[in-house]
Motif scaffolding. Structure first.
Motif, PDB file in Angstrom:
ATOM      1  N   GLU A  57       0.817  -1.216   0.000  1.00 57.26           N
ATOM      2  CA  GLU A  57       0.000   0.000   0.000  1.00 57.26           C
ATOM      3  C   GLU A  57       0.848   1.263   0.000  1.00 57.26           C
ATOM      4  O   GLU A  57       0.495   2.268  -0.631  1.00 57.26           O
ATOM      5  CB  GLU A  57      -0.940  -0.007   1.207  1.00 57.26           C
ATOM      6  N   SER A  58       1.970   1.209   0.688  1.00 62.92           N
ATOM      7  CA  SER A  58       2.849   2.387   0.751  1.00 62.92           C
ATOM      8  C   SER A  58       3.362   2.746  -0.649  1.00 62.92           C
ATOM      9  O   SER A  58       3.452   3.917  -1.019  1.00 62.92           O
ATOM     10  CB  SER A  58       4.036   2.119   1.679  1.00 62.92           C
ATOM     11  N   LEU A  59       3.668   1.713  -1.437  1.00 57.61           N
ATOM     12  CA  LEU A  59       4.152   1.937  -2.793  1.00 57.61           C
ATOM     13  C   LEU A  59       3.034   2.467  -3.679  1.00 57.61           C
ATOM     14  O   LEU A  59       3.240   3.363  -4.502  1.00 57.61           O
ATOM     15  CB  LEU A  59       4.707   0.625  -3.363  1.00 57.61           C
ATOM     16  N   PHE A  64       1.843   5.177  -7.588  1.00 57.49           N
ATOM     17  CA  PHE A  64       0.708   5.008  -8.500  1.00 57.49           C
ATOM     18  C   PHE A  64      -0.379   6.067  -8.276  1.00 57.49           C
ATOM     19  O   PHE A  64      -0.833   6.710  -9.221  1.00 57.49           O
ATOM     20  CB  PHE A  64       0.107   3.602  -8.351  1.00 57.49           C
ATOM     21  N   ASN A  65      -0.806   6.220  -7.024  1.00 61.32           N
ATOM     22  CA  ASN A  65      -1.876   7.174  -6.735  1.00 61.32           C
ATOM     23  C   ASN A  65      -1.493   8.586  -7.137  1.00 61.32           C
ATOM     24  O   ASN A  65      -2.299   9.335  -7.703  1.00 61.32           O
ATOM     25  CB  ASN A  65      -2.230   7.134  -5.246  1.00 61.32           C
ATOM     26  N   ALA A  66      -0.235   8.954  -6.842  1.00 59.68           N
ATOM     27  CA  ALA A  66       0.222  10.309  -7.154  1.00 59.68           C
ATOM     28  C   ALA A  66       0.257  10.550  -8.666  1.00 59.68           C
ATOM     29  O   ALA A  66      -0.154  11.609  -9.145  1.00 59.68           O
ATOM     30  CB  ALA A  66       1.607  10.529  -6.554  1.00 59.68           C
ATOM     31  N   VAL A  67       0.725   9.551  -9.412  1.00 56.80           N
ATOM     32  CA  VAL A  67       0.822   9.697 -10.872  1.00 56.80           C
ATOM     33  C   VAL A  67      -0.575   9.788 -11.494  1.00 56.80           C
ATOM     34  O   VAL A  67      -0.845  10.665 -12.330  1.00 56.80           O
ATOM     35  CB  VAL A  67       1.595   8.506 -11.496  1.00 56.80           C
ATOM     36  N   ILE A  68      -1.467   8.889 -11.089  1.00 55.79           N
ATOM     37  CA  ILE A  68      -2.825   8.881 -11.639  1.00 55.79           C
ATOM     38  C   ILE A  68      -3.536  10.197 -11.333  1.00 55.79           C
ATOM     39  O   ILE A  68      -4.210  10.783 -12.186  1.00 55.79           O
ATOM     40  CB  ILE A  68      -3.646   7.703 -11.062  1.00 55.79           C
ATOM     41  N   GLY A  80     -10.779   3.241 -13.520  1.00 54.28           N
ATOM     42  CA  GLY A  80     -10.199   1.908 -13.417  1.00 54.28           C
ATOM     43  C   GLY A  80      -9.267   1.789 -12.229  1.00 54.28           C
ATOM     44  O   GLY A  80      -9.298   0.796 -11.493  1.00 54.28           O
ATOM     45  N   HIS A  81      -8.456   2.809 -12.017  1.00 47.74           N
ATOM     46  CA  HIS A  81      -7.533   2.801 -10.876  1.00 47.74           C
ATOM     47  C   HIS A  81      -8.296   2.808  -9.565  1.00 47.74           C
ATOM     48  O   HIS A  81      -7.966   2.071  -8.634  1.00 47.74           O
ATOM     49  CB  HIS A  81      -6.598   4.018 -10.958  1.00 47.74           C
ATOM     50  N   ARG A  82      -9.340   3.633  -9.489  1.00 50.20           N
ATOM     51  CA  ARG A  82     -10.174   3.683  -8.277  1.00 50.20           C
ATOM     52  C   ARG A  82     -10.751   2.306  -7.972  1.00 50.20           C
ATOM     53  O   ARG A  82     -10.770   1.854  -6.830  1.00 50.20           O
ATOM     54  CB  ARG A  82     -11.308   4.685  -8.495  1.00 50.20           C
ATOM     55  N   SER A  83     -11.214   1.625  -9.024  1.00 49.28           N
ATOM     56  CA  SER A  83     -11.840   0.314  -8.832  1.00 49.28           C
ATOM     57  C   SER A  83     -10.825  -0.714  -8.351  1.00 49.28           C
ATOM     58  O   SER A  83     -11.119  -1.537  -7.469  1.00 49.28           O
ATOM     59  CB  SER A  83     -12.485  -0.154 -10.141  1.00 49.28           C
TER      60      SER A  83
END
Length: 210
Positions: A57-59, A64-68, A80-83
């Motif tokens: 989750e930390s990664l 990923f979350n920051a880039v999206i 899609g990422h949210r899902s």
């Protein structure tokens, strides 16, 4: 009659009208192929979600979350990422289908607490039939029993009958449906190619660009 919020109903009406003006009274349509052979983005997205869930989750949060989040536009990618971040299957399944997020729904509906989740009952009643299935089979089963009859088939039927055309669905012949549900998922989605076995079976019949 029961309304459907499907903008694709409009072009379908005009396609039916065009067919009728050319003397066609019966059309064969493709409804059911996506639900039997995993033809939607959410179907390969569910496979990716299985791998995404094992990323620490930390990664996920730091990269990923920051880039999206930083990407402009791309609503489908963000959806899609949210899902994929949702761990429980029922919540993830509903997220694949949902445009408006739950928090906004609660604000818009102004209902008693929890009331806006009542629509989930239609999915929960099928849970007992999906317990032993893998996640992709669960999605296909639910799509087949909810999304297909309550949306796509209703739309197809209404738009065909709006110009007195019978629209038939050969993919939903019950023997073919039983056969399709016994095909391995590895043959339905392969290297993120959806409907893989259906496309391969048509290779020698249809032009390559199709």
């Amino acid at each position: 009659d029961e309304p459907i919020c499907e903008d694709s109903a409009v072009p379908l009406h005009f396609v039916s009208k065009l067919a009728k003006s050319n003397g066609v009274t019966v059309l064969l349509t493709g409804e059911g192929s996506d639900e039997l052979f995993a033809g939607y983005n959410r179907h390969w997205g569910e496979i990716i979600a299985g791998y995404y869930q094992v990323v620490p989750e930390s990664l996920r949060n730091s990269i990923f979350n920051a880039v999206i989040k930083a990407l402009p536009g791309v609503p489908l990618l963000k959806k899609g990422h949210r899902s994929m971040t949702i761990r429980d299957f029922p919540g993830r399944y509903m997220s694949w289908h949902t445009v408006v997020e739950n928090e906004l729904k609660k604000e818009l509906l102004l209902t008693a607490e929890g009331a806006c989740d009542e629509y989930l009952d239609v999915f929960y009643k099928f849970n007992k039939y999906t317990e032993k299935l893998d996640t992709l089979d669960k999605i296909l089963y639910l799509d087949f029993h909810v999304w297909l009859p309550d949306d796509l088939l209703m739309k197809k039927d209404k738009m065909g009958m709006s110009v007195s055309i019978e629209a038939r669905v050969p993919f939903l012949d019950y023997k073919f449906v039983e056969f399709a549900f016994n095909i391995s998922n590895k043959m339905k989605v392969k290297n993120l190619t959806t409907k893989y076995i259906l496309k391969k079976s048509m290779e020698r019949i249809l032009p390559k660009n199709i």
